[in-house]
Design an enzyme around this catalytic site. Structure first.
Site, short mmCIF file in Angstrom:
data_model
loop_
_atom_site.label_atom_id
_atom_site.label_comp_id
_atom_site.label_asym_id
_atom_site.label_seq_id
_atom_site.Cartn_x
_atom_site.Cartn_y
_atom_site.Cartn_z
N HIS A 44 0.77 -1.13 0.08
CA HIS A 44 -0.08 0.11 0.09
C HIS A 44 0.78 1.32 -0.02
CE1 HIS A 44 -2.98 -3.08 1.33
NE2 HIS A 44 -3.63 -2.30 0.52
N VAL A 171 -0.53 -1.40 17.50
CA VAL A 171 -1.08 -1.18 16.36
C VAL A 171 -1.58 -2.55 15.64
CG1 VAL A 171 -1.45 0.29 14.01
CG2 VAL A 171 -0.15 0.99 15.90
N ASP A 173 -3.38 -4.12 12.60
CA ASP A 173 -3.74 -3.53 11.37
C ASP A 173 -4.15 -5.04 10.52
OD1 ASP A 173 -4.37 -2.81 8.87
OD2 ASP A 173 -2.48 -1.44 8.77
N TRP A 225 -14.57 -19.95 10.26
CA TRP A 225 -16.08 -19.25 10.16
C TRP A 225 -16.11 -17.95 11.01
CZ3 TRP A 225 -14.54 -24.12 11.67
CH2 TRP A 225 -14.20 -24.12 13.14
N LYS A 226 -14.98 -17.95 11.93
CA LYS A 226 -15.37 -16.69 12.72
C LYS A 226 -15.00 -15.57 12.03
CE LYS A 226 -14.41 -19.34 16.78
NZ LYS A 226 -13.31 -19.67 18.41
N GLY A 300 2.78 -3.83 16.15
CA GLY A 300 3.28 -2.77 15.69
C GLY A 300 4.90 -2.55 15.96
#
Length: 328
Positions: A44, A171, A173, A225-226, A300
């Site tokens: 990203h 963090v 993410d 499935w969770k 993080g």
């Protein structure tokens, strides 16, 4: 190859300025792309930049758009992103959530008609950086089958939770698929197998072959499935709170992944009191016996190491994509 951070950002800003971004918008967007690569999130950062540029050229991202307030419900607000750059809308929304939390203890800003925010952790760090707990999530185009299904009907709807901590924020993410699609593309281009299965092949078997997963479009949800259930409820929350498009609507529009819905939450907290509590939890977690060559890290922590190295030695980049950007 490695490129100095300032050079990476400067090239991004040059190109965005040529696309009629204002000075401020070009600088903010360029900084986010460069920061993502600096922190090791190439999928990203640099690697995603050419796609972002293409979306702008195709008119899927309106570089001149500004978010507008649609509805205010005390500490909860709804905004319309007007299909502006996702990073700018997301930065604005988390800033606004922090403003609301400053007076109310909590602030929740939901936005519709926005675009990909790149690395969601950026906005968790934005809140943690000024002493607030940050929570945010987004829906996406359908790219994960519901548990028991074989066709994609759910998004991999990233979820971010950031907690301010002296010396390096905590963090989390994560995408709701075992691997984000940016990570799958990285493994696909390198030809390396995934460390653990990340989806299904053409025969419906779990595989570590990223190329197979990208072809079948059958990514594996975290926790089986969770994860499937979590993806569904995040889509419901993002859609209902923002009044925007669901994963179904985004997918069926046929306009690539644009017009998504996102939620940004900021929580005010007593950071001085929390220092010892956070350290107690992290210290206890790290007392677990590890396997040979393993290390226990909080979410993080490794990012900080990567950032420090990249700032010192230069940001690690894909040479082919870097040359593509230089030619823009």
């Amino acid at each position: 190859m490695r490129i100095p951070y300032y050079q990476l950002k400067a090239e991004f800003k040059r190109i965005l300025s040529s696309l009629n971004f204002t000075e401020k918008k070009a600088d903010t967007c360029a900084g986010i792309f460069a920061d993502n690569s600096r922190d090791g999130v190439q999928s990203h950062g640099l690697n995603r930049f050419p796609v972002f540029v293409q979306y702008v050229k195709e008119g899927l991202i309106d570089q001149e758009a500004e978010p507008i307030l649609v509805n205010s419900l005390g500490a909860v607000e709804q905004w319309d992103g007007k299909l502006g750059p996702g990073m700018l809308n997301a930065t604005f929304c988390m800033d606004r959530a922090i403003e609301l939390a400053n007076s109310s203890g909590i602030g929740c800003v939901a936005i519709k008609n926005t675009n990909h925010w790149m690395r969601g952790g950026t906005y968790g760090l934005q809140a943690a950086g000024v002493g607030y707990i940050g929570i945010c999530f987004t829906n996406t185009i359908a790219n994960v089958p519901p548990w028991g299904g074989t066709e994609s009907r759910l998004g991999n709807n990233p979820l971010i939770i950031a907690i301010p901590k002296t010396g390096g924020h905590v963090v989390l993410d994560m995408a709701i698929s075992q691997y984000s699609f940016g990570k799958l593309y990285q493994y696909d281009s390198s030809g390396k197998p995934l460390p653990v299965p990340g989806g299904y092949d053409s025969e419906g078997k779990l595989t570590t072959d990223a190329t197979e997963i990208l072809e079948t479009k059958r990514a594996l949800p975290i926790g089986f499935w969770k994860g499937s259930g979590l993806s569904l409820v995040l889509d419901l929350l993002a859609t209902l709170l923002s009044g925007g498009q669901s994963t179904a609507a985004i997918t069926q529009s046929g306009k690539k992944e644009t017009g998504v819905s996102q939620v940004f939450i900021a929580l005010k907290t007593d950071n001085e009191k929390n220092v010892s509590l956070i350290q107690e939890i992290l210290d206890y977690t790290k007392t677990s016996t590890t396997e040979a060559g393993s290390e226990i890290l909080y979410p993080g922590e490794n990012m900080l190491r990567t950032r420090e190295r990249n700032l010192k030695e230069g940001v690690l980049v894909n040479e082919k994509i870097w040359n593509e950007v230089l030619a823009m």
